[in-house]
Design an enzyme around this catalytic site. Structure first.
Site, PDB file in Angstrom:
ATOM      1  N   CYS A  16     -35.494  54.325  -0.543  1.00  0.00           N
ATOM      2  CA  CYS A  16     -36.196  53.211   0.092  1.00  0.00           C
ATOM      3  C   CYS A  16     -35.559  52.843   1.430  1.00  0.00           C
ATOM      4  CB  CYS A  16     -36.118  51.989  -0.802  1.00  0.00           C
ATOM      5  SG  CYS A  16     -36.650  52.290  -2.486  1.00  0.00           S
ATOM      6  N   ARG A  49     -36.009  59.129   5.189  1.00  0.00           N
ATOM      7  CA  ARG A  49     -35.301  58.887   3.935  1.00  0.00           C
ATOM      8  C   ARG A  49     -36.148  59.279   2.720  1.00  0.00           C
ATOM      9  NH1 ARG A  49     -31.086  54.957   4.649  1.00  0.00           N
ATOM     10  NH2 ARG A  49     -31.405  54.052   2.606  1.00  0.00           N
ATOM     11  N   TRP A  54     -39.426  54.312  -2.477  1.00  0.00           N
ATOM     12  CA  TRP A  54     -39.315  55.615  -3.163  1.00  0.00           C
ATOM     13  C   TRP A  54     -39.250  55.269  -4.641  1.00  0.00           C
ATOM     14  CZ3 TRP A  54     -35.441  58.403  -5.972  1.00  0.00           C
ATOM     15  CH2 TRP A  54     -35.643  59.788  -6.021  1.00  0.00           C
ATOM     16  N   ASN A  76     -33.591  47.777  -2.084  1.00  0.00           N
ATOM     17  CA  ASN A  76     -33.224  49.181  -2.313  1.00  0.00           C
ATOM     18  C   ASN A  76     -32.270  49.208  -3.493  1.00  0.00           C
ATOM     19  OD1 ASN A  76     -34.541  49.666   0.038  1.00  0.00           O
ATOM     20  ND2 ASN A  76     -32.760  50.407   1.165  1.00  0.00           N
ATOM     21  N   GLY A  77     -32.359  50.253  -4.315  1.00  0.00           N
ATOM     22  CA  GLY A  77     -31.414  50.390  -5.426  1.00  0.00           C
ATOM     23  C   GLY A  77     -32.097  50.256  -6.770  1.00  0.00           C
ATOM     24  N   GLU A 128     -27.422  78.157  -1.120  1.00  0.00           N
ATOM     25  CA  GLU A 128     -27.979  77.259  -0.108  1.00  0.00           C
ATOM     26  C   GLU A 128     -29.335  77.787   0.382  1.00  0.00           C
ATOM     27  OE1 GLU A 128     -27.591  74.394   0.810  1.00  0.00           O
ATOM     28  OE2 GLU A 128     -28.423  74.245   2.813  1.00  0.00           O
ATOM     29  N   LYS A 162     -32.854  75.732   0.094  1.00  0.00           N
ATOM     30  CA  LYS A 162     -33.713  75.467   1.260  1.00  0.00           C
ATOM     31  C   LYS A 162     -35.135  75.931   0.976  1.00  0.00           C
ATOM     32  CE  LYS A 162     -31.862  73.242   3.058  1.00  0.00           C
ATOM     33  NZ  LYS A 162     -30.489  72.795   3.044  1.00  0.00           N
ATOM     34  N   GLU A 180     -36.879  73.697  -1.711  1.00  0.00           N
ATOM     35  CA  GLU A 180     -37.145  72.288  -1.397  1.00  0.00           C
ATOM     36  C   GLU A 180     -38.235  72.092  -0.343  1.00  0.00           C
ATOM     37  OE1 GLU A 180     -33.158  71.352   1.270  1.00  0.00           O
ATOM     38  OE2 GLU A 180     -34.075  69.684   0.241  1.00  0.00           O
ATOM     39  N   HIS A 182     -26.454  91.151 -15.737  1.00  0.00           N
ATOM     40  CA  HIS A 182     -26.214  90.421 -16.979  1.00  0.00           C
ATOM     41  C   HIS A 182     -27.405  89.543 -17.356  1.00  0.00           C
ATOM     42  CE1 HIS A 182     -22.141  91.913 -17.067  1.00  0.00           C
ATOM     43  NE2 HIS A 182     -22.010  91.557 -15.800  1.00  0.00           N
ATOM     44  N   LYS A 220     -33.938  61.605   1.604  1.00  0.00           N
ATOM     45  CA  LYS A 220     -32.839  62.062   2.450  1.00  0.00           C
ATOM     46  C   LYS A 220     -31.502  61.520   1.965  1.00  0.00           C
ATOM     47  CE  LYS A 220     -31.003  64.107   5.971  1.00  0.00           C
ATOM     48  NZ  LYS A 220     -30.853  65.575   5.843  1.00  0.00           N
TER      49      LYS A 220
HETATM   50  C1  AGP Z   1     -30.447  69.536   0.892  1.00  0.00           C
HETATM   51  O1  AGP Z   1     -31.245  70.051   1.891  1.00  0.00           O
HETATM   52  C2  AGP Z   1     -30.621  68.117   0.567  1.00  0.00           C
HETATM   53  N1  AGP Z   1     -30.832  67.266   1.637  1.00  0.00           N
HETATM   54  C3  AGP Z   1     -29.649  67.600  -0.502  1.00  0.00           C
HETATM   55  O2  AGP Z   1     -29.290  68.608  -1.375  1.00  0.00           O
HETATM   56  C4  AGP Z   1     -28.375  66.874   0.014  1.00  0.00           C
HETATM   57  O3  AGP Z   1     -27.469  67.787   0.545  1.00  0.00           O
HETATM   58  C5  AGP Z   1     -27.757  66.084  -1.157  1.00  0.00           C
HETATM   59  O4  AGP Z   1     -28.676  65.124  -1.607  1.00  0.00           O
HETATM   60  C6  AGP Z   1     -26.452  65.423  -0.790  1.00  0.00           C
HETATM   61  O5  AGP Z   1     -26.623  64.497   0.240  1.00  0.00           O
HETATM   62  P1  AGP Z   1     -25.408  63.987   1.098  1.00  0.00           P
HETATM   63  O6  AGP Z   1     -24.867  65.155   1.858  1.00  0.00           O
HETATM   64  O7  AGP Z   1     -25.976  62.925   1.983  1.00  0.00           O
HETATM   65  O8  AGP Z   1     -24.382  63.442   0.147  1.00  0.00           O
END
Ligand code: AGP
Length: 611
Positions: free
Chosen positions: A2, A27, A75, A100-101, A483, A487, A490, A506, A606
């Site tokens: 949020c 975000r 969110w 937020n939270g 990674e 990517k 996501e 395996h 985000k």
């Molecule tokens: C990856 O592309 C994401 N944005 C996600 O995995 C992110 O790295 C993770 O949520 C951790 O966030 P941070 O680095 O702000 O702690």
């Protein structure tokens, strides 16, 4: 997650609120809303599902203006994305709040409020807070005191902004576990979840501490700490410019951020390496003594940041010869780890507000670690403020949900940590000079790799209609494969998995057929020959191979094997950062071909400030 924006001024603040929400879009959110006190002193609320643009259109249809207001992007946590669950939530007598939270004890508070005659119009935990504030205000008579009484009852995490029709001269704020900043203006003040929302109106910010409750008026900010004492919180100037969070000529933030990497990595190194040496004071005044005493390293992070940590483990063990463990924060925090003597606790985070990482740090501080170090991109974040040592990545604001420049700058910062540790554990000046030189070369190597974009764009056409993909790597390239898979899934929503190539036989080899692209990162290192054997296993089962390979790898394209040649002379210490670039570009172009929302992929946020 949020986003909150609020403003009190002598001008119409609705455009400021909307621009602030727009700047917080990165975000991640599913609905938006605004509540403004209009010229006749009445609260006017508008809420919409979907993008901020929808809210903007609703405001055009139902003109809304005023000099005091709060706004929000939601969110969903409690209750589906819908207009009635969107914030602001209101209670009787014109009280409106944004939050937020997550409030963990909302059910018992809701029951009590229901028995007191309050009716609920949403499924959210937030509405409980609004009614609780009203309930207390009836007894205490003042909105500030009512908010303080309310937050004392809340369990969980929150950042709150509250307005009330009978207090048209102030906004009340509270913070516990979620970030909130006050933007200081000239005869006007603002509030937001992070500074980027307010950069068009101010560069001066006050960061609230945990447990603070504050009230902001046009000319005045008053803060009480968790104990109820008046607290002085410094006004700090932000170095960010208002256009730092703009796309410029790029179609997406993600592409812009991919291409910003040479500069971001160079900035991360600036003033910290000079004359072939690492200036370890960059980590903080106590760094030298702490690194000297460090006998082991525990790294904790989430998502992409975890992958950076997983790469660093290889370097810390091979170069500094110290034991190193890496764990995802959401698991680490619920273990009862045995902490070996003189272990340095390292957190990595782009945002510095990730709830699990922050909780892990707080737990670690009670667990007998030697010290804590945060590698983070946001100087004012909670993680930075609560860690003893800090090394800021200087990636600049990263808006695309998919982390790109944050990742390569984290790898760079971790590279500096490796050099610092190695210096105190056997590396001589020549070794240090060699490692520093490798770091300095990374921006140039990334620049060269970015020239592969047209090739990768073409390649993406062969992936766009696939449903699955496998990513392979060995050694420190295994986390890079992880990674790459993260990517791709996501932002393109293609199911992707990563494996250490030696593990394929395996189990996962059973998945391989002509319909399963297998993407491999193959720098020229001591595992290359082993990796080639693993690739033979894939090819023998009809798997289609795409290999990002060193020019000296001796690999050539053939039937079912596509070799994409990477720049020459990429050393072991540079390969992780350099080989992550083509995987970022591949995901980006696949996502474009599939028509997904690249910068704000579905269901994701985000800054993950909830557990
Ligand atoms: C990856 O592309 C994401 N944005 C996600 O995995 C992110 O790295 C993770 O949520 C951790 O966030 P941070 O680095 O702000 O702690």
């Amino acid at each position: 997650m949020c986003g909150i924006v609020g403003a009190i001024a002598d001008r119409n603040i609705v455009p400021i609120l909307i621009e602030g929400l727009r700047r917080l879009e990165y975000r991640g959110y599913d609905s938006a809303g605004v509540a403004v006190l209009n010229s006749s002193g009445h609260l006017r609320r508008l809420r919409t599902v979907g993008k901020v643009k929808m809210l903007q259109d609703a405001i055009v249809e139902t003109p809304t203006d005023g000099q005091l207001g709060i706004a929000h992007t939601r969110w969903a946590t409690h209750g589906v994305p819908s207009e009635r669950n969107a914030h602001p939530h209101i209670s009787r007598d014109g009280i409106a709040i944004v939050h937020n939270g997550i409030i963990e004890n909302h059910e018992e508070l809701r029951e009590e409020l229901t028995s007191l005659g309050y009716t609920f119009t949403s499924e959210t935990d937030t509405e409980v807070i609004a009614h609780r504030i009203h309930h207390h205000k009836q007894k205490l008579g003042d909105i500030f005191r009512a908010v303080r009484a309310t937050v004392a009852e809340l369990e969980g995490a929150y950042a709150l902004a509250v307005v009330s029709e009978d207090s048209p001269d102030r906004i009340i704020l509270a913070r516990a576990g979620c970030p909130v900043v006050i933007g200081v203006g000239n005869n006007e003040n603002f509030v937001a979840s992070d500074v980027s929302a307010l950069l068009p109106v101010t560069r001066k910010f006050i960061f609230l501490d945990e447990g603070d409750v504050a009230e902001i008026r046009r000319q005045d900010v008053r803060v009480l700490d968790a104990e109820g004492n008046t607290a002085h919180r410094e006004v700090r100037e932000s170095a960010l410019s208002a256009d730092a969070a703009e796309k410029g000529d790029y179609p997406h933030f993600m592409l812009k951020e991919i291409f910003e990497q040479p500069r971001a990595v160079a900035q991360t190194l600036e003033e910290r390496v000079a004359g072939g040496k690492l200036l370890e004071a960059a980590f903080g005044p106590l760094a030298t003594e702490i690194f000297r005493r460090t006998e082991a390293v525990q790294i904790v992070a989430c998502g992409t940041s975890y992958h950076a940590g997983a790469v660093a483990k290889y370097y810390i063990e091979q170069i500094a010869r110290l034991p190193c463990w890496v764990e995802i924060a959401s698991e680490y925090r619920y273990r009862n780890p045995v902490v070996p003597k003189n272990t340095l606790f390292v957190t990595i985070s782009q945002s510095g507000e990730t709830a699990d990482t922050l909780a892990a740090l707080r737990m670690a501080k009670q667990s007998g670690y030697l010290s804590s170090l945060s590698i983070c991109n946001v100087p004012e974040s909670s993680l930075v403020r609560e860690s003893e040592l800090v090394l800021l990545t200087r990636a600049g604001p990263e808006i695309g949900v998919a982390s790109t420049k944050a990742f390569t700058t984290q790898l760079t910062a971790l590279g500096m940590l490796v050099v610092a540790l190695a210096k105190h554990h056997g590396a001589d000046a020549e070794r240090e000079r060699g490692l520093v030189q490798r770091l300095i070369e990374i921006p140039g190597l990334i620049e060269k790799t970015l020239h592969l974009e047209p090739t990768i764009k073409e390649l993406a056409k062969r992936f766009a209609d696939k449903h699955h993909a496998l990513f392979l790597g060995r050694g420190q390239m295994h986390p890079i494969a992880m990674e790459g898979a993260l990517k791709l899934k996501e932002i393109s929503y293609i199911h992707a998995e990563a494996y250490a190539a030696g593990e394929l036989k395996h189990g996962p080899l059973a998945l391989v057929d002509a319909d399963m692209p297998v993407i491999t990162v193959a720098p020229n290192n001591d595992l290359l020959e082993k990796l080639k054997s693993n690739l033979q296993e894939v090819r023998a089962r009809g798997g289609e191979l795409y290999v990002f390979a060193d020019p000296d790898s001796g690999m050539q394209s053939s039937d079912g094997v596509t070799i994409i040649t990477m720049p020459k002379h990429v050393s072991h210490f540079q390969a992780a950062a350099v080989y992550s670039i083509p995987l970022q570009l591949l995901s980006y172009h696949c996502a474009i071909l599939r028509g997904t929302d690249v910068d704000q992929p579905r269901n994701l946020a985000k800054s993950v400030t909830v557990e």
